[in-house]
Design a protein around this motif. Structure first.
Motif, short mmCIF file in Angstrom:
data_model
loop_
_atom_site.label_atom_id
_atom_site.label_comp_id
_atom_site.label_asym_id
_atom_site.label_seq_id
_atom_site.Cartn_x
_atom_site.Cartn_y
_atom_site.Cartn_z
N LEU A 1 0.88 -1.26 0.29
CA LEU A 1 0.01 -0.04 0.05
C LEU A 1 0.73 1.31 -0.13
CD1 LEU A 1 -2.72 -1.20 2.81
CD2 LEU A 1 -3.09 -0.93 0.22
N GLN A 2 0.47 2.37 -0.42
CA GLN A 2 1.05 3.58 -0.07
C GLN A 2 0.11 4.41 0.87
OE1 GLN A 2 3.82 4.58 -1.96
NE2 GLN A 2 4.01 2.51 -2.63
N LEU A 3 0.06 4.27 2.02
CA LEU A 3 -0.64 4.87 3.07
C LEU A 3 0.33 6.04 3.59
CD1 LEU A 3 -1.48 1.68 5.36
CD2 LEU A 3 -2.94 3.06 3.86
N GLU A 4 -0.57 7.37 3.58
CA GLU A 4 0.33 8.45 3.86
C GLU A 4 0.51 8.99 5.45
OE1 GLU A 4 1.63 10.81 1.49
OE2 GLU A 4 1.02 9.00 0.05
N PRO A 5 1.75 9.64 5.68
CA PRO A 5 1.77 10.00 7.23
C PRO A 5 0.80 11.14 7.59
CG PRO A 5 3.56 10.95 6.02
CD PRO A 5 2.66 10.04 4.88
N TYR A 6 0.40 11.58 8.74
CA TYR A 6 -0.28 12.57 9.37
C TYR A 6 0.49 13.09 10.36
CZ TYR A 6 -3.99 9.68 7.00
OH TYR A 6 -4.67 9.25 5.94
N SER A 7 0.25 14.37 10.53
CA SER A 7 0.72 15.33 11.72
C SER A 7 0.16 14.73 12.89
CB SER A 7 0.59 16.76 11.40
OG SER A 7 -0.76 17.10 11.36
N LEU A 8 0.57 15.13 14.21
CA LEU A 8 -0.05 14.82 15.41
C LEU A 8 -1.41 15.62 15.54
CD1 LEU A 8 0.01 13.70 18.30
CD2 LEU A 8 1.12 15.57 19.15
N GLU A 9 -1.55 16.77 15.19
CA GLU A 9 -2.83 17.49 15.14
C GLU A 9 -3.84 17.06 14.30
OE1 GLU A 9 -3.19 19.82 17.42
OE2 GLU A 9 -1.10 19.69 18.09
N GLU A 10 -3.46 16.54 13.17
CA GLU A 10 -4.50 15.55 12.18
C GLU A 10 -5.08 14.49 12.83
OE1 GLU A 10 -3.05 16.66 7.64
OE2 GLU A 10 -1.79 15.34 8.67
N ILE A 11 -3.89 13.78 13.44
CA ILE A 11 -4.64 12.48 14.22
C ILE A 11 -5.54 12.89 15.33
CG2 ILE A 11 -3.64 10.57 15.75
CD1 ILE A 11 -1.23 10.42 13.97
N LEU A 12 -5.04 13.89 16.17
CA LEU A 12 -5.87 14.00 17.34
C LEU A 12 -7.19 14.61 16.99
CD1 LEU A 12 -3.11 15.90 19.73
CD2 LEU A 12 -3.95 13.49 19.54
N ASN A 13 -7.27 15.40 15.71
CA ASN A 13 -8.63 16.14 15.36
C ASN A 13 -9.54 15.13 14.71
OD1 ASN A 13 -7.98 18.59 16.75
ND2 ASN A 13 -6.87 19.10 15.02
N ASN A 14 -8.87 14.27 13.74
CA ASN A 14 -9.72 13.36 12.93
C ASN A 14 -9.31 12.09 13.09
OD1 ASN A 14 -10.34 15.92 11.51
ND2 ASN A 14 -8.43 15.97 10.64
N HIS A 15 -8.87 11.26 14.18
CA HIS A 15 -8.40 10.12 14.45
C HIS A 15 -9.45 9.08 13.58
CE1 HIS A 15 -10.15 8.81 17.85
NE2 HIS A 15 -10.12 10.03 18.27
N GLU A 16 -10.76 9.34 14.06
CA GLU A 16 -11.77 8.20 13.70
C GLU A 16 -11.75 8.38 12.13
OE1 GLU A 16 -15.57 8.98 16.10
OE2 GLU A 16 -14.26 10.23 17.32
N GLU A 17 -11.97 9.26 11.67
CA GLU A 17 -11.92 9.27 10.12
C GLU A 17 -10.84 8.87 9.28
OE1 GLU A 17 -11.91 12.67 6.49
OE2 GLU A 17 -12.79 13.36 8.41
N ILE A 18 -9.66 9.01 10.05
CA ILE A 18 -8.40 8.51 9.47
C ILE A 18 -8.40 6.85 9.55
CG2 ILE A 18 -5.77 8.32 9.65
CD1 ILE A 18 -5.99 11.40 10.34
N THR A 19 -8.58 6.59 10.82
CA THR A 19 -8.86 5.28 11.18
C THR A 19 -9.61 4.56 10.17
OG1 THR A 19 -8.30 5.64 13.35
CG2 THR A 19 -9.33 3.29 12.88
N ASN A 20 -10.83 4.79 9.73
CA ASN A 20 -11.85 4.52 8.74
C ASN A 20 -11.18 4.23 7.59
OD1 ASN A 20 -13.94 3.94 10.85
ND2 ASN A 20 -14.67 5.92 10.47
N GLN A 21 -10.72 5.21 6.96
CA GLN A 21 -9.91 5.23 5.84
C GLN A 21 -9.03 4.06 5.73
OE1 GLN A 21 -8.32 9.26 5.00
NE2 GLN A 21 -10.36 10.16 4.82
N ILE A 22 -8.13 3.81 6.55
CA ILE A 22 -6.87 2.85 6.74
C ILE A 22 -7.59 1.62 6.93
CG2 ILE A 22 -4.92 1.87 8.18
CD1 ILE A 22 -4.71 5.07 8.71
#
Length: 371
Positions: A138-159
């Protein structure tokens, strides 16, 4: 590779032994130049040829023959390497030099002649994201800490729509940090050999420590590993290895520079004060040193500190399993299967043994996507 400004004339790539610095140089050469293009040359200072020939003299001949990019591996094996690089910089204006060195090296602090001219980068071990990409294609992208804290539910669902990360997470903790897990050799034996080289070569050679003190450094490292993630008793350690408290602290600093251990301090404190926690630099080392004593909470905290420290400032948080990140976020590393946790709104809970999170509860594996 994408982080580096390749227009700079003198570029230093530091990193712990075994993370792939040699491969990095060769990959750069392969991507930028054909095998018949003699403008780019890779040399390794391990070669006995360089015992009788300095870097600047060799680089001059290469330069006069049309050379433009010189890739120098293990530069610290050459005596006076920093002065030699300075001569190259001053005498060959159109020659670019990219060199690798140990994480123990302090390029600018200990080599003032390079202070204003070298650009230094740290080559890290694999993040969990990079390991996951390697294992799955896969080509999963990195995220900043603020992105993870603010959007982790959405990011997790995408992954999770592409892969189940927890199927790979324990493998990463065991053997995913160092690239040589890809080689068909015994990983633990390979890692033990690498760890010994870190102490025998990187620390002793670069820090100019006499060989007779090697056993003390190795014993100290082992004792710190067995103690787990807590404040070291410097007096007891000094007695155990028969040396002074000051020497123990110096050895601890050397082990930290070699990226064998991590030191965690309260906010506002740093070395030479005694750390509030000493832990191994990454989880793979825990399995290599004493696999029968790998305790889950310590393992997960070691992963948390290792993955966070690459992009954040991490300090001790006062209570067990808690950390302060970037002097503003309070984190607690905890087991999702523990029903006795009393949740607080001012804390972010990095939970293991779960694939998803909610609100201020973030799955711990997602912290492995910071780089």
């Amino acid at each position: 590779m994408d982080e580096i400004d390749w227009n700079d004339k003198l570029i230093g790539i530091k990193g712990t032994r075994g993370v792939g610095k040699t491969t990095f140089l060769l990959q750069y050469a392969k991507e930028r130049y054909s095998s018949t293009d003699k403008q780019c040359l890779y040399v390794n200072m391990n070669n006995f040829y360089f015992q009788s020939r300095g870097i600047a003299d060799f680089a001059g001949e290469f330069y006069r023959n049309g050379g433009k990019v010189l890739l120098i591996d293990q530069v610290f094996k050459q005596p006076d390497w920093s002065r030699e690089l300075r001569r190259c910089y001053d005498n060959y204006p159109n020659l670019q030099i990219v060199f690798t060195g140990s994480s123990v090296m302090r390029l600018k602090e200990e080599n003032p002649e390079l202070n204003s001219i070298v650009k230094s980068y740290n080559l890290r071990g694999f993040s969990f994201r990079e390991f996951l990409n390697l294992q799955t294609g896969l080509q999963l992208e990195p995220y900043s800490l603020e992105e993870i804290l603010n959007n982790h539910e959405e990011i997790t669902n995408q992954i999770l729509s592409k892969v189940s990360p927890t199927k790979y997470f324990l493998d990463y903790l065991h053997h995913g940090f160092y690239p040589f897990f890809l080689e068909h050799r015994n990983f633990s034996e390979n890692l033990l050999k690498t760890m010994n080289m870190m102490t025998e070569v990187d620390i002793l050679l670069i820090k100019q420590i006499e060989l007779k003190y090697l056993t003390k450094i190795k014993k100290l490292f082992y004792l710190l590993a067995l103690e787990g993630t807590k404040a070291p008793n410097i007096s007891n350690l000094a007695k155990e290895i028969n040396t002074s408290r000051a020497t123990v602290m110096n050895y601890i600093k050397n082990l930290t520079d070699a990226r064998l251990i991590n030191l965690v301090y309260p906010v506002g404190q740093e070395f030479p004060k005694k750390p509030s926690k000493v832990m191994l630099q990454n989880p793979n080392l825990m399995y290599a040193i004493y696999p029968i004593q790998v305790e889950q909470q310590q393992l997960m905290e070691t992963f948390f500190v290792n993955t966070m420290q690459e992009t954040c400032v991490i300090n001790e948080g006062g209570k067990q399993g808690t950390y302060i990140v970037n002097q503003k976020h309070k984190f607690k590393v905890c087991d999702a299967e523990n029903n006795k946790i009393r949740f607080s709104n001012d804390t972010i809970y990095a939970k293991y043994n779960t694939e998803v999170g909610k609100g201020n509860q973030v799955p711990l594996w997602l912290m492995g996507f910071l780089y």
